[in-house]
Write a protein that holds these residues in place. Structure first.
Motif, PDB file in Angstrom:
ATOM      1  N   GLY A 164       0.661  -1.047   0.045  1.00  0.00           N
ATOM      2  CA  GLY A 164      -0.052   0.048   0.085  1.00  0.00           C
ATOM      3  C   GLY A 164       0.929   1.086  -0.068  1.00  0.00           C
ATOM      4  O   GLY A 164       0.302   2.297  -0.437  1.00  0.00           O
ATOM      5  N   GLY A 165       1.969   0.976   0.589  1.00  0.00           N
ATOM      6  CA  GLY A 165       2.881   2.330   0.626  1.00  0.00           C
ATOM      7  C   GLY A 165       2.611   3.514   1.529  1.00  0.00           C
ATOM      8  O   GLY A 165       2.862   4.741   1.020  1.00  0.00           O
ATOM      9  N   SER A 166       1.994   3.319   2.462  1.00  0.00           N
ATOM     10  CA  SER A 166       1.324   4.322   3.273  1.00  0.00           C
ATOM     11  C   SER A 166       2.743   5.205   3.856  1.00  0.00           C
ATOM     12  O   SER A 166       2.961   6.352   4.119  1.00  0.00           O
ATOM     13  N   ASN A 167       3.822   4.264   4.278  1.00  0.00           N
ATOM     14  CA  ASN A 167       5.130   4.943   4.968  1.00  0.00           C
ATOM     15  C   ASN A 167       5.604   5.747   3.736  1.00  0.00           C
ATOM     16  O   ASN A 167       6.150   6.961   3.817  1.00  0.00           O
ATOM     17  N   MET A 168       5.658   5.258   2.440  1.00  0.00           N
ATOM     18  CA  MET A 168       6.153   5.769   1.154  1.00  0.00           C
ATOM     19  C   MET A 168       5.580   7.448   1.117  1.00  0.00           C
ATOM     20  O   MET A 168       6.334   8.213   0.784  1.00  0.00           O
ATOM     21  N   ALA A 224      10.386   0.708   2.464  1.00  0.00           N
ATOM     22  CA  ALA A 224       9.081   0.996   3.181  1.00  0.00           C
ATOM     23  C   ALA A 224       7.977   0.052   2.949  1.00  0.00           C
ATOM     24  O   ALA A 224       7.410   0.137   2.054  1.00  0.00           O
ATOM     25  N   GLY A 225       8.169  -0.790   3.697  1.00  0.00           N
ATOM     26  CA  GLY A 225       7.326  -2.093   3.436  1.00  0.00           C
ATOM     27  C   GLY A 225       7.671  -2.888   2.279  1.00  0.00           C
ATOM     28  O   GLY A 225       7.012  -3.657   1.662  1.00  0.00           O
ATOM     29  N   PHE A 226       9.074  -2.947   2.004  1.00  0.00           N
ATOM     30  CA  PHE A 226       9.510  -3.808   1.214  1.00  0.00           C
ATOM     31  C   PHE A 226       9.862  -5.289   1.730  1.00  0.00           C
ATOM     32  O   PHE A 226      10.443  -5.395   2.694  1.00  0.00           O
ATOM     33  N   HIS A 268      10.738  -1.179  10.504  1.00  0.00           N
ATOM     34  CA  HIS A 268      10.420  -2.543  10.912  1.00  0.00           C
ATOM     35  C   HIS A 268       9.388  -2.179  11.869  1.00  0.00           C
ATOM     36  O   HIS A 268       9.524  -1.533  12.915  1.00  0.00           O
ATOM     37  N   PRO A 269       8.231  -3.073  12.033  1.00  0.00           N
ATOM     38  CA  PRO A 269       7.138  -2.925  13.143  1.00  0.00           C
ATOM     39  C   PRO A 269       7.284  -3.550  14.248  1.00  0.00           C
ATOM     40  O   PRO A 269       6.626  -4.469  14.668  1.00  0.00           O
ATOM     41  N   SER A 270       8.495  -3.401  14.816  1.00  0.00           N
ATOM     42  CA  SER A 270       8.740  -3.887  16.214  1.00  0.00           C
ATOM     43  C   SER A 270       9.884  -2.929  16.916  1.00  0.00           C
ATOM     44  O   SER A 270      10.443  -2.251  16.157  1.00  0.00           O
ATOM     45  N   ARG A 296       2.379   5.616  14.202  1.00  0.00           N
ATOM     46  CA  ARG A 296       3.689   6.036  14.842  1.00  0.00           C
ATOM     47  C   ARG A 296       4.828   5.857  13.590  1.00  0.00           C
ATOM     48  O   ARG A 296       5.647   6.768  13.528  1.00  0.00           O
ATOM     49  N   GLU A 297       4.712   4.953  12.862  1.00  0.00           N
ATOM     50  CA  GLU A 297       5.669   4.848  11.831  1.00  0.00           C
ATOM     51  C   GLU A 297       5.600   6.071  10.988  1.00  0.00           C
ATOM     52  O   GLU A 297       6.867   6.484  10.435  1.00  0.00           O
ATOM     53  N   HIS A 298       4.316   6.546  10.681  1.00  0.00           N
ATOM     54  CA  HIS A 298       4.218   7.693   9.817  1.00  0.00           C
ATOM     55  C   HIS A 298       4.948   8.855  10.172  1.00  0.00           C
ATOM     56  O   HIS A 298       5.160   9.716   9.506  1.00  0.00           O
TER      57      HIS A 298
HETATM   58  C1  GAR Z   1       4.546  -1.207   7.648  1.00  0.00           C
HETATM   59  O1  GAR Z   1       4.096  -1.706   8.994  1.00  0.00           O
HETATM   60  C2  GAR Z   1       6.117  -1.488   7.833  1.00  0.00           C
HETATM   61  O2  GAR Z   1       6.680  -1.453   8.939  1.00  0.00           O
HETATM   62  C3  GAR Z   1       6.089  -3.033   7.288  1.00  0.00           C
HETATM   63  O3  GAR Z   1       5.108  -3.445   6.581  1.00  0.00           O
HETATM   64  C4  GAR Z   1       4.119  -2.270   6.601  1.00  0.00           C
HETATM   65  C5  GAR Z   1       4.413  -1.589   5.397  1.00  0.00           C
HETATM   66  O4  GAR Z   1       2.989  -0.798   5.226  1.00  0.00           O
HETATM   67  N1  GAR Z   1       7.267  -3.494   7.136  1.00  0.00           N
HETATM   68  C6  GAR Z   1       7.719  -4.935   7.279  1.00  0.00           C
HETATM   69  O5  GAR Z   1       7.010  -5.622   7.793  1.00  0.00           O
HETATM   70  C7  GAR Z   1       9.415  -5.223   6.790  1.00  0.00           C
HETATM   71  N2  GAR Z   1       9.406  -6.384   7.198  1.00  0.00           N
HETATM   72  P1  GAR Z   1       2.896   0.398   4.136  1.00  0.00           P
HETATM   73  O6  GAR Z   1       3.156  -0.243   2.675  1.00  0.00           O
HETATM   74  O7  GAR Z   1       1.395   1.169   4.357  1.00  0.00           O
HETATM   75  O8  GAR Z   1       4.055   1.542   4.411  1.00  0.00           O
END
Ligand code: GAR
Length: 195
Positions: free
Chosen positions: A11-15, A87-89, A109-111, A173-175
């Protein structure tokens, strides 16, 4: 101006947050978004933001990561990046690829690393009875979800959390964290940001 290439799989929300942050007096600009999945919704979102995109499908290469990365490298090198942001790769990169961009590649990374590298981080945090969870931005090294920590953000784990509700709380929080860390990194500041 630093040139940033962002790698996504979904989805790329972090991107989107990274691209939107790189305006005005920010020392970097997004020059390319690459996905290993041509159907990733993030590619359309990047295009709407005016960022060039590329899709390099990993599947024709089977387990041959080097062959996939040879194709992946072509648009990346053509974009002449100073910084790569994962970013979610969701593909594991070979040491050869990682070393090529040593000190220039970030991942979110989500931890709260070093806890829970790999997948299913939120389910593992809930199963362990953790009182808090969060996300980490780190420099990418050849060891998966390892490398110097550049920033972390924490959230509470609530009693009735499911992996989905916790993931949604962490994502907010990632955002905030990733754009803040990228800006500092582009300015040459690698000291960890704890928010
Ligand atoms: C995010 O939660 C990111 O931290 C995670 O994937 C999601 C991507 O969301 N990444 C990992 O798990 C990497 N191992 P996004 O596409 O909406 O940004």
């Amino acid at each position: 101006m630093k040139r940033v290439v962002i790698l996504i799989s979904g989805g790329g929300s972090n991107m989107v947050r990274l691209v939107e942050s790189m305006t005005g007096d920010h020392p970097a600009r997004a020059v390319l978004v690459v996905s290993n999945d041509a159907t990733a919704a993030g590619l359309d979102r990047a295009a709407l933001l005016g960022v060039p995109t590329a899709a390099i499908d990993h599947r024709p290469h089977g387990r041959d990561r080097a062959a996939f990365e040879a194709e992946l490298l072509k648009p990346i090198l053509a974009a002449e990046p100073d910084i790569l942001c994962l970013a979610g790769f969701m593909r594991v990169l070979t040491p050869a690829f990682v070393e090529r961009f040593a000190g220039r590649m970030l991942n979110i990374h989500p931890s709260l690393l070093p806890k829970y590298p790999g997948l299913h981080t939120h389910a593992r945090a809930i199963a362990a009875g953790d009182g808090e969870a969060g996300c980490t931005v780190h420099e990418v090294t050849p060891v998966l979800d390892d490398g110097p920590i550049l920033g972390q953000a924490r959230v509470p784990v609530l009693p009735d959390d499911t992996p989905e509700t916790l993931a949604a709380r962490v994502l907010t929080r990632e955002h905030l964290l990733y754009p803040a860390v990228l800006r500092r990194f582009a300015e040459g500041n690698r000291s960890p940001l704890m928010i």
